[in-house]
Design an enzyme around this catalytic site. Structure first.
Site, PDB file in Angstrom:
ATOM      1  N   SER A  65       0.705  -1.115  -0.118  1.00  0.00           N
ATOM      2  CA  SER A  65      -0.025  -0.215   0.127  1.00  0.00           C
ATOM      3  C   SER A  65       1.023   1.329  -0.014  1.00  0.00           C
ATOM      4  CB  SER A  65      -0.857   0.081   1.306  1.00  0.00           C
ATOM      5  OG  SER A  65      -0.270  -0.345   2.369  1.00  0.00           O
ATOM      6  N   LYS A 131       4.841 -11.285   3.208  1.00  0.00           N
ATOM      7  CA  LYS A 131       3.363 -11.320   2.724  1.00  0.00           C
ATOM      8  C   LYS A 131       3.205 -11.688   1.357  1.00  0.00           C
ATOM      9  CE  LYS A 131      -0.111  -8.270   3.249  1.00  0.00           C
ATOM     10  NZ  LYS A 131      -0.432  -8.066   1.922  1.00  0.00           N
ATOM     11  N   GLU A 133      -0.138 -12.354  -1.684  1.00  0.00           N
ATOM     12  CA  GLU A 133      -1.421 -12.525  -1.934  1.00  0.00           C
ATOM     13  C   GLU A 133      -1.784 -13.830  -2.737  1.00  0.00           C
ATOM     14  OE1 GLU A 133      -3.004  -9.017  -3.960  1.00  0.00           O
ATOM     15  OE2 GLU A 133      -1.932  -7.604  -2.344  1.00  0.00           O
ATOM     16  N   GLU A 200      -9.177  -9.523   3.517  1.00  0.00           N
ATOM     17  CA  GLU A 200      -9.582  -7.939   3.167  1.00  0.00           C
ATOM     18  C   GLU A 200     -10.886  -8.220   2.709  1.00  0.00           C
ATOM     19  OE1 GLU A 200      -6.239  -5.935   1.233  1.00  0.00           O
ATOM     20  OE2 GLU A 200      -7.530  -4.196   0.933  1.00  0.00           O
TER      21      GLU A 200
HETATM   22  O1  KIV Z   1      -0.283  -3.498   1.546  1.00  0.00           O
HETATM   23  C1  KIV Z   1      -1.131  -3.291   2.532  1.00  0.00           C
HETATM   24  O2  KIV Z   1      -0.882  -2.289   3.366  1.00  0.00           O
HETATM   25  C2  KIV Z   1      -1.813  -4.450   3.044  1.00  0.00           C
HETATM   26  C3  KIV Z   1      -2.698  -4.452   4.088  1.00  0.00           C
HETATM   27  C4  KIV Z   1      -3.902  -3.666   3.577  1.00  0.00           C
HETATM   28  C5  KIV Z   1      -3.102  -5.389   4.648  1.00  0.00           C
HETATM   29  O3  KIV Z   1      -2.050  -5.483   2.144  1.00  0.00           O
END
Ligand code: KIV
Length: 275
Positions: A65, A131, A133, A200
């Protein structure tokens, strides 16, 4: 010496000496299911990372983000590994206790080998975990990373890296089929060894059902209150630092944008008075 590495963090402090290993931190978050809600925030720079850690947040995500709220792109599909490494290193330098997660940006995990190589780069910059997706299709990549000793945070429901393919940000879990597909993906990630999963923009009741189906914590954003084992929020939404777009589910708890502008206007006026 690698200035990005964990060993270059605030050495000498008592907290540094007591620092937990990344795998222990991830295990601690996993163990919070059914015990305590997990608090998670995004962070993109040293000062914010340090402040959030001092506030005792459980997990700090250097989320992609950052492409929108820090770098000014329209969505996360413009974010590169170089962006993520730069910001992950900055956050990690300020954090001693929280679990720091570095996001793998779009096309940085197209194959298991790429996923592992890029996860290692994020860890070299100070991330405790990474992380990515997606569910069933990501299992081999998740396993490759976990087999190398790097904890993985899953991400299901609405997947921002697919915004162009899907033609916008669409709420998930609206039908039985959709809920079953999310549960299938989450179970696959759990089986592969993820320590927790971001959910999400999933319909509240569906998020609660998915949470009940799992042994690992779900961390909700845009899933309604209390439907997941923990919550994550984008820090600029929480502190009001990005006023041009605030998601409807966000709770804004400060007005940094207003304060920044006011301070800048005062400063400019003070400088101009001297002429
Ligand atoms: O990139 C991000 O900030 C996210 C969150 C919204 C979980 O993936």
């Amino acid at each position: 010496m690698n200035l990005n590495s964990r060993s270059s963090r605030r050495r000498g402090s008592t907290a540094f000496k007591m620092m937990m290993k990344s795998s222990e931190k991830a295990k601690r978050i996993r163990g919070m299911k059914g015990q305590k809600p997990v608090s998670c925030l995004t962070g993109y720079d040293y000062a914010t990372g340090r402040l959030l850690d001092e506030a005792k947040v459980d997990l700090i995500l250097v989320g992609d983000s950052l492409g929108m709220v820090v770098l000014g792109f329209p969505d996360t599909t413009h974010v590169t590994m170089d962006h993520m490494l730069h910001h992950t290193a900055a956050v990690a330098r300020g954090v001693e206790n929280a679990l720091v997660v570095g996001d793998l940006p779009i096309h940085s995990y197209d194959t298991p080998a790429e996923a592992l190589a890029n996860a290692k780069k994020l860890v070299a910059c100070g991330a405790d975990a990474v992380k990515l997706e997606g569910g069933v299709k990501q299992v081999e990549k998740v396993k490759a990373i976990i087999d190398a000793g790097i904890p993985v945070f899953g991400h299901m429901g609405m997947l921002p890296q697919r915004v162009l393919q899907e033609g916008g940000y669409k709420k998930k879990g609206k039908s039985k089929n959709e809920i079953e597909a999310i549960i299938e993906g989450c179970l696959a990630l759990q089986e592969a060894g993820c320590f927790a999963i971001v959910l999400e923009s999933v319909v509240g009741d569906a998020a609660a059902e998915i949470t009940d189906a799992l042994e690992i914590p779900t961390i909700g954003i845009g899933c309604g209150e209390g439907n997941c084992d923990g919550e994550i929020a984008v820090i600029t939404d929480v502190v009001g630092a990005y006023p041009w777009f605030v998601p409807p589910f966000a709770t804004v708890r400060a007005d940094i944008a207003k304060d920044t502008k006011r301070a800048a206007v005062e400063y400019i006026a003070a400088v101009k008075r001297r002429s």
